[in-house]
Enzyme design. Structure first.
Site, PDB file in Angstrom:
ATOM      1  N   ILE A  32       3.268   7.045 -17.305  1.00 37.33           N
ATOM      2  CA  ILE A  32       1.901   6.547 -17.185  1.00 37.33           C
ATOM      3  C   ILE A  32       1.930   5.356 -16.238  1.00 37.33           C
ATOM      4  O   ILE A  32       2.804   4.492 -16.329  1.00 37.33           O
ATOM      5  CB  ILE A  32       1.291   6.174 -18.553  1.00 37.33           C
ATOM      6  CG1 ILE A  32      -0.175   5.782 -18.385  1.00 37.33           C
ATOM      7  CG2 ILE A  32       2.094   5.095 -19.273  1.00 37.33           C
ATOM      8  CD1 ILE A  32      -0.971   5.811 -19.694  1.00 37.33           C
ATOM      9  N   THR A  54       0.368  -0.520 -14.255  1.00 37.10           N
ATOM     10  CA  THR A  54       0.702  -1.774 -13.577  1.00 37.10           C
ATOM     11  C   THR A  54       0.773  -1.610 -12.058  1.00 37.10           C
ATOM     12  O   THR A  54       1.307  -0.623 -11.549  1.00 37.10           O
ATOM     13  CB  THR A  54       2.050  -2.309 -14.090  1.00 37.10           C
ATOM     14  OG1 THR A  54       1.979  -2.463 -15.503  1.00 37.10           O
ATOM     15  CG2 THR A  54       2.383  -3.652 -13.456  1.00 37.10           C
ATOM     16  N   GLY A 111      -0.049  -6.347  -7.862  1.00 36.70           N
ATOM     17  CA  GLY A 111      -0.853  -7.551  -8.059  1.00 36.70           C
ATOM     18  C   GLY A 111      -1.631  -7.580  -9.354  1.00 36.70           C
ATOM     19  O   GLY A 111      -2.424  -8.491  -9.595  1.00 36.70           O
ATOM     20  N   GLY A 163      -1.207  -6.824 -13.638  1.00 37.05           N
ATOM     21  CA  GLY A 163      -0.431  -6.440 -14.804  1.00 37.05           C
ATOM     22  C   GLY A 163      -1.331  -6.202 -15.997  1.00 37.05           C
ATOM     23  O   GLY A 163      -1.851  -5.109 -16.213  1.00 37.05           O
ATOM     24  N   GLU A 175       1.362   2.385 -28.713  1.00 39.58           N
ATOM     25  CA  GLU A 175       2.369   1.925 -27.749  1.00 39.58           C
ATOM     26  C   GLU A 175       3.012   0.631 -28.220  1.00 39.58           C
ATOM     27  O   GLU A 175       4.240   0.475 -28.184  1.00 39.58           O
ATOM     28  CB  GLU A 175       1.729   1.712 -26.374  1.00 39.58           C
ATOM     29  CG  GLU A 175       2.705   1.202 -25.331  1.00 39.58           C
ATOM     30  CD  GLU A 175       2.097   1.080 -23.938  1.00 39.58           C
ATOM     31  OE1 GLU A 175       2.804   0.606 -23.034  1.00 39.58           O
ATOM     32  OE2 GLU A 175       0.932   1.450 -23.764  1.00 39.58           O
ATOM     33  N   GLN A 183      26.065 -16.028 -29.125  1.00 39.53           N
ATOM     34  CA  GLN A 183      26.733 -17.301 -29.377  1.00 39.53           C
ATOM     35  C   GLN A 183      27.814 -17.136 -30.440  1.00 39.53           C
ATOM     36  O   GLN A 183      28.912 -17.680 -30.316  1.00 39.53           O
ATOM     37  CB  GLN A 183      25.703 -18.348 -29.813  1.00 39.53           C
ATOM     38  CG  GLN A 183      26.257 -19.748 -29.968  1.00 39.53           C
ATOM     39  CD  GLN A 183      26.602 -20.408 -28.638  1.00 39.53           C
ATOM     40  OE1 GLN A 183      26.065 -20.008 -27.604  1.00 39.53           O
ATOM     41  NE2 GLN A 183      27.483 -21.381 -28.658  1.00 39.53           N
TER      42      GLN A 183
END
Length: 381
Positions: free
Chosen positions: A123, A126, A129, A131, A244, A338
């Protein structure tokens, strides 16, 4: 852990899937990461075994089961690695648009091959320029006789290299007020004149998951490939974003669980100053803090999945889960690396890959900042 929406049938399904992945996926996953691509042959094997689009109606080749089977698939794929998210996108994000809004002819034309793994979907929302601000996308489609002339460029498209079928969000009415009323969805097939792929994007993580730029230059899309009605694209997108974002939350939760288990196994075997590092109070406190966050996340997530399967509108809570669980996963990745010490920074240890793969979940499917905006609005602020 027992999920409240799963029964014995799901557990049998899970065991079958785990056995399949142990044979057909896990031994090759690191190779796929190095090659930066999951082979199409794996998609076909998934389809042959019934692990693609299980909720698609039997009339179109699916199993016609409820969405809980997709939850099992997403969980087990994430346990192998985050780069398998393209399969979840195919199963639970793209194909539901066709199932929900497609005509009978469209369903019969596209769904069987998607279920079989012969046709991979994507799909395209985006743009370079644009989002999160979908109302301001610049890709346009003008009806010219029997075809739409589609022009524009999309980027960060999951499954972009492999995709045989792409649902493209575009403007069909530039004068629409408000702007989002001008959005429509067109289905573009791989050999369509004027459709090309740009770069295969080189990402920090998710290496074997193909992500690409897609280019449309006077792309001739048959008007029969309009999905649903003109001008309803934004509404369709909003209706499907709940699922989604729930998928992203599921993946983040499973990633956290896997990273914690990897780390617990490590700290119990690694020794420093004459004892296991699991015996140091700092290690114990870190593990306890992560385990608590993860346990609370699982409880909240299971509740949401059950409500989603029941058909409830849980947009606010899903936005909370997408934000919080991806943030927890990102924090868990840092803490677990860590606790692995220098070995955690070595590619031979899975935690290093998880550390690379995890952060992007707070960005895609709507950034966590957008999630907070949605929550604030729905709380009446």
């Amino acid at each position: 852990m027992k999920h409240p929406y799963l029964n014995e049938e799901h557990e049998i399904f899970r065991k079958t899937l785990k056995k399949f992945l142990a044979k057909e996926c896990a031994p090759y996953y690191e190779q796929w990461e190095e090659e930066r691509l999951i082979p199409r042959s794996f998609w076909r094997k998934m389809g042959e075994q019934g692990f693609l689009c299980p909720d698609v109606d039997e009339a179109y080749g699916g199993s016609g089961v409820d969405w809980s089977f997709s939850v099992v698939i997403n969980e087990e794929l994430e346990r192998i690695g985050s780069s398998l998210i393209g399969i979840g996108l195919h199963n639970d994000i793209v194909i539901p648009y066709i199932s929900a809004y497609g005509t009978e002819e469209q369903k019969r034309r596209w769904l069987p091959s998607c279920v079989a793994g012969e046709c991979i979907s994507a799909i395209a929302m985006t743009e370079p320029g644009t989002g999160s601000d979908l109302a301001n996308i610049q890709t346009t489609a003008t009806l010219d006789g029997d075809h739409y002339l589609l022009n524009g460029q999309k980027t960060f498209i999951t499954n972009g290299i492999h995709a045989d079928l792409v649902i493209v969000a575009c403007k069909t009415n530039l004068q629409a007020v408000p702007k989002h009323k001008g959005l429509s969805l067109l289905v573009v097939e791989k050999d369509t004149l004027g459709f090309s792929r740009g770069r295969k994007l080189n990402k920090v993580g998710l290496h074997s998951q193909d992500t690409a730029e897609l280019i449309f230059e006077d792309c001739l899309v048959p008007k029969e490939n309009l999905l649903g009605e003109e001008g309803e694209g934004f509404t369709y997108l909003m209706e499907k974003l709940q699922q989604e974002r729930l998928i992203v939350a599921i993946a983040a939760q499973v990633a956290s669980e896997k990273m914690l288990q990897l780390t617990m196994d490590y700290v119990k075997t690694r020794k420093a100053f004459g004892k296991q590092i699991s015996q140091f109070q700092n290690t114990q406190f870190k593990i306890v803090e992560m385990a608590t966050d993860i346990e609370m996340g699982r409880t909240f997530l299971d509740q949401l999945v059950a409500e989603h399967i029941a058909g409830e509108n849980i947009v606010t809570k899903v936005s909370m889960a997408k934000w919080k669980l991806t943030e927890i996963a990102r924090n868990v990745a840092v803490e677990c690396m860590q606790l692995h010490g220098g070995y955690g920074y070595m590619e031979e240890y899975e935690i290093a890959r998880r550390y690379r793969d995890t952060p992007v979940a707070s960005i895609y499917a709507g950034t966590n900042e957008i999630m907070k905006t949605i929550i604030a609005k729905n709380l009446g602020l």
